[in-house]
Design a protein around this motif. Structure first.
Motif, mmCIF file in Angstrom:
data_model
loop_
_atom_site.group_PDB
_atom_site.id
_atom_site.type_symbol
_atom_site.label_atom_id
_atom_site.label_comp_id
_atom_site.label_asym_id
_atom_site.label_seq_id
_atom_site.Cartn_x
_atom_site.Cartn_y
_atom_site.Cartn_z
ATOM 1 N N LEU A 103 43.003 31.790 42.864
ATOM 2 C CA LEU A 103 42.502 33.160 42.743
ATOM 3 C C LEU A 103 42.441 33.620 41.293
ATOM 4 C CD1 LEU A 103 44.019 35.252 45.686
ATOM 5 C CD2 LEU A 103 41.812 34.133 45.515
ATOM 6 N N LEU A 104 43.524 33.409 40.546
ATOM 7 C CA LEU A 104 43.537 33.916 39.182
ATOM 8 C C LEU A 104 42.585 33.139 38.282
ATOM 9 C CD1 LEU A 104 44.634 36.062 37.395
ATOM 10 C CD2 LEU A 104 46.625 34.638 36.885
ATOM 11 N N PHE A 105 42.420 31.840 38.536
ATOM 12 C CA PHE A 105 41.439 31.061 37.770
ATOM 13 C C PHE A 105 40.041 31.633 37.972
ATOM 14 C CE2 PHE A 105 38.272 27.706 37.469
ATOM 15 C CZ PHE A 105 38.539 27.163 36.225
ATOM 16 N N ASN A 106 39.648 31.853 39.241
ATOM 17 C CA ASN A 106 38.337 32.430 39.527
ATOM 18 C C ASN A 106 38.206 33.823 38.932
ATOM 19 O OD1 ASN A 106 37.334 30.227 40.914
ATOM 20 N ND2 ASN A 106 37.978 30.974 42.913
ATOM 21 N N TYR A 107 39.287 34.592 39.012
ATOM 22 C CA TYR A 107 39.259 35.970 38.497
ATOM 23 C C TYR A 107 39.058 35.969 36.986
ATOM 24 C CZ TYR A 107 40.561 40.875 37.966
ATOM 25 O OH TYR A 107 40.538 42.213 37.684
ATOM 26 N N ILE A 108 39.764 35.116 36.273
ATOM 27 C CA ILE A 108 39.630 35.037 34.816
ATOM 28 C C ILE A 108 38.211 34.642 34.435
ATOM 29 C CG2 ILE A 108 40.336 33.723 32.764
ATOM 30 C CD1 ILE A 108 43.148 33.575 34.017
ATOM 31 N N GLN A 109 37.659 33.664 35.145
ATOM 32 C CA GLN A 109 36.307 33.208 34.821
ATOM 33 C C GLN A 109 35.258 34.271 35.122
ATOM 34 O OE1 GLN A 109 35.198 29.329 36.364
ATOM 35 N NE2 GLN A 109 35.853 28.523 34.393
ATOM 36 N N GLN A 110 35.338 34.874 36.308
ATOM 37 C CA GLN A 110 34.327 35.851 36.703
ATOM 38 C C GLN A 110 34.342 37.081 35.812
ATOM 39 O OE1 GLN A 110 31.918 35.505 38.933
ATOM 40 N NE2 GLN A 110 32.586 33.417 39.372
ATOM 41 N N ASN A 111 35.525 37.469 35.329
ATOM 42 C CA ASN A 111 35.643 38.667 34.501
ATOM 43 C C ASN A 111 35.695 38.351 33.004
ATOM 44 O OD1 ASN A 111 36.213 41.132 36.468
ATOM 45 N ND2 ASN A 111 37.296 39.360 37.286
ATOM 46 N N LYS A 112 35.537 37.055 32.672
ATOM 47 C CA LYS A 112 35.500 36.610 31.282
ATOM 48 C C LYS A 112 36.720 37.107 30.495
ATOM 49 C CE LYS A 112 30.455 36.409 31.321
ATOM 50 N NZ LYS A 112 29.182 36.891 30.710
ATOM 51 N N LEU A 113 37.895 36.798 31.034
ATOM 52 C CA LEU A 113 39.138 37.285 30.453
ATOM 53 C C LEU A 113 39.854 36.218 29.608
ATOM 54 C CD1 LEU A 113 40.617 39.228 33.520
ATOM 55 C CD2 LEU A 113 39.420 40.179 31.544
ATOM 56 N N GLU A 114 39.159 35.142 29.275
ATOM 57 C CA GLU A 114 39.823 34.050 28.554
ATOM 58 C C GLU A 114 40.469 34.522 27.249
ATOM 59 O OE1 GLU A 114 36.559 32.182 31.057
ATOM 60 O OE2 GLU A 114 36.712 33.882 29.680
ATOM 61 N N LYS A 115 39.738 35.325 26.484
ATOM 62 C CA LYS A 115 40.275 35.782 25.208
ATOM 63 C C LYS A 115 41.444 36.737 25.416
ATOM 64 C CE LYS A 115 38.951 37.640 20.710
ATOM 65 N NZ LYS A 115 37.817 38.103 19.858
ATOM 66 N N GLN A 116 41.332 37.639 26.403
ATOM 67 C CA GLN A 116 42.415 38.592 26.688
ATOM 68 C C GLN A 116 43.680 37.874 27.143
ATOM 69 O OE1 GLN A 116 39.196 38.935 27.400
ATOM 70 N NE2 GLN A 116 38.696 41.017 28.060
ATOM 71 N N VAL A 117 43.507 36.828 27.960
ATOM 72 C CA VAL A 117 44.667 36.064 28.421
ATOM 73 C C VAL A 117 45.336 35.352 27.247
ATOM 74 C CG1 VAL A 117 45.431 34.120 29.859
ATOM 75 C CG2 VAL A 117 43.802 35.774 30.770
ATOM 76 N N LEU A 118 44.528 34.824 26.330
ATOM 77 C CA LEU A 118 45.084 34.147 25.155
ATOM 78 C C LEU A 118 45.889 35.122 24.290
ATOM 79 C CD1 LEU A 118 45.331 31.578 23.496
ATOM 80 C CD2 LEU A 118 43.177 32.168 22.361
ATOM 81 N N VAL A 119 45.348 36.318 24.108
ATOM 82 C CA VAL A 119 46.084 37.349 23.355
ATOM 83 C C VAL A 119 47.391 37.674 24.065
ATOM 84 C CG1 VAL A 119 46.057 39.763 22.617
ATOM 85 C CG2 VAL A 119 44.020 38.345 22.303
ATOM 86 N N MET A 120 47.326 37.825 25.394
ATOM 87 C CA MET A 120 48.529 38.126 26.172
ATOM 88 C C MET A 120 49.580 37.038 26.007
ATOM 89 S SD MET A 120 50.234 37.036 29.107
ATOM 90 C CE MET A 120 48.966 36.149 29.984
ATOM 91 N N LEU A 121 49.161 35.778 26.048
ATOM 92 C CA LEU A 121 50.101 34.669 25.898
ATOM 93 C C LEU A 121 50.818 34.732 24.558
ATOM 94 C CD1 LEU A 121 48.041 31.669 27.356
ATOM 95 C CD2 LEU A 121 50.128 32.649 28.321
ATOM 96 N N ASN A 122 50.085 35.011 23.497
ATOM 97 C CA ASN A 122 50.686 35.054 22.168
ATOM 98 C C ASN A 122 51.591 36.271 21.993
ATOM 99 O OD1 ASN A 122 49.591 32.878 20.086
ATOM 100 N ND2 ASN A 122 47.959 33.312 21.545
ATOM 101 N N VAL A 123 51.186 37.411 22.521
ATOM 102 C CA VAL A 123 52.043 38.600 22.457
ATOM 103 C C VAL A 123 53.335 38.348 23.235
ATOM 104 C CG1 VAL A 123 52.265 41.010 23.167
ATOM 105 C CG2 VAL A 123 50.146 40.223 22.102
ATOM 106 N N THR A 124 53.208 37.743 24.410
ATOM 107 C CA THR A 124 54.383 37.437 25.228
ATOM 108 C C THR A 124 55.311 36.463 24.508
ATOM 109 O OG1 THR A 124 53.040 37.718 27.232
ATOM 110 C CG2 THR A 124 55.161 36.594 27.488
#
Length: 403
Positions: free
Chosen positions: A111-132
């Motif tokens: 689900l989350l893989f499809n959600y990230i792709q459909q909403n083009k959240l790759e860059k936001q997720v990368l930022v989140m990973l680094n902030v975390t």
């Protein structure tokens, strides 16, 4: 005017849900070692993520790859039947509980893989990973400083749901060397997460989106863990980066100042902690080579000793193998040859799409075992997402139509 206002409200609502999902994913990483009975606290936050995705658009649930899920279910039915008939040590309730966890994790990845792709959240997720990762490191440094100054600052409450024994943060038990572990159960687990993020930073297609100082800070964080496995994996990752880098001399000429500053920064960190690194890395390497420390041998070789002629076909059952530091050995021991081969095929897929991330994925799977821990499906999700070329979308959906 009304249409534009409605679209603005929908956009704001979508962004709010996206941000909340990213926050929940960040928290699930930070508390991945926290346990409440048999439940990992991360699983609660992962469950909330699934609820939010279904709430936003139930078509994501409909788009689950039910054919794959059905194949996995059939495999486990066959495995249960086989083990119940031939293995007297097989514990049905333990295996059933872990099968439920596996389906929960597969649903999360899907689900989350499809959600990230459909909403083009790759860059936001990368930022989140680094902030975390930065937050985890700051907490870790705070706890380490408190311990070094004889517990002058409160930190014990952050370890309430995980370990607090001396072996979890001091080198070889009651020694004087304090290893940074943050709110994870041990330094190697913090190093595992930091290496995961560093790997994505230096190998993914979005690597230019992360400032170099962030990656350098995370590298310093891995060093602060004084974890032999974490520092070893970090060194191999940087070596792979150097070997796979195209136009090396041109890159050095064009970025020599940045390279010099980076080497100087890492050199300063190593110099400051040289005594601790000498004891935890150099002396331990000597012990390993002389046979005084067999932990590396256990990690690489002894992990496979639980595989027998009787279990190689269908495995012992989920959760029936003692703790290992090797995901592939876990798969072979717990689930047999078919799951083991599937894990190799999946790994080859990651390597094929992104050599650097694929090799990092292999290294991390030897650094830390525990495929039933929440951090492993998060690792699979992250490396699957960033090993792909974002111009070419991969979908786990059953249906051809777009969500």
């Amino acid at each position: 005017m009304l249409t534009e206002r409605i679209q603005g409200v929908n956009t704001a609502s979508n962004q709010w849900i996206n941000n909340l999902i990213l926050i929940l994913l960040a928290v699930s990483i930070l508390v991945s070692d926290w346990m409440v009975g048999l439940i990992a606290m991360s699983e609660i936050f992962i469950g909330l993520i699934l609820v939010l995705i279904a709430f936003k658009n139930f078509d994501y649930v409909k788009s689950l790859n039910y054919k794959f899920m059905s194949a996995v279910l059939i495999f486990f039915i066959i495995q249960f039947t086989y083990n119940l008939s031939v293995d007297m040590t097989f514990i049905f309730t333990r295996a059933l509980y872990n099968v439920i966890k596996i389906f929960f994790y597969l649903t999360f990845i899907n689900l989350l893989f499809n959600y990230i792709q459909q909403n083009k959240l790759e860059k936001q997720v990368l930022v989140m990973l680094n902030v975390t990762a930065i937050i985890a490191l700051i907490i870790g440094i705070y706890i380490t400083v408190s311990i070094l100054f004889f517990d002058q600052l409160p930190y014990e409450f952050m370890w309430h749901f995980t370990r607090s024994d001396l072996h979890s943060y001091r080198f070889r038990g009651p020694g004087f060397i304090v290893r940074t572990r943050s709110i994870f159960s041990e330094p190697a687990h913090l190093g595992y997460f930091l290496n995961m993020v560093i790997g994505v930073n230096i190998f993914s297609k979005l690597k230019k989106s992360v400032p170099i100082w962030v990656t350098l800070t995370l590298i310093a964080g891995v060093i602060l863990t004084l974890s032999y496995a974490s520092i070893g994996v970090l060194g191999l990752m940087l070596l792979i980066k150097g070997l796979t880098l195209k136009n090396k001399m041109e890159m050095v000429r064009n970025n020599w100042i940045l390279l010099l500053v980076s080497l100087l920064f890492v050199g300063i960190v190593i110099f400051i902690f040289r005594e601790n690194l000498y004891q935890t890395i150099i002396v331990r390497t000597s012990d390993i080579l002389s046979g005084g420390d067999n932990s590396a041998f256990v990690r690489v070789i002894n992990s496979w000793l639980y595989v027998t002629r009787e279990t190689v076909l269908m495995g012992r059952g989920l959760g029936h193998t003692p703790p290992l530091q090797n995901i592939y050995a876990y798969f072979l021991s717990d689930m047999g040859i078919f799951s083991f081969l599937f894990s190799l095929i999946f790994t080859a897929f990651i390597v094929k799409n992104n050599v650097g991330l694929g090799l990092t994925f292999i290294l991390l799977n030897f650094q830390k075992g525990g495929y039933l821990s929440p951090i492993f499906p998060i690792l699979v999700l992250i490396f699957l997402t960033y090993s792909l070329n974002f111009k070419t979308k991969l979908s786990f959906k059953n249906r051809k139509e777009q969500i």
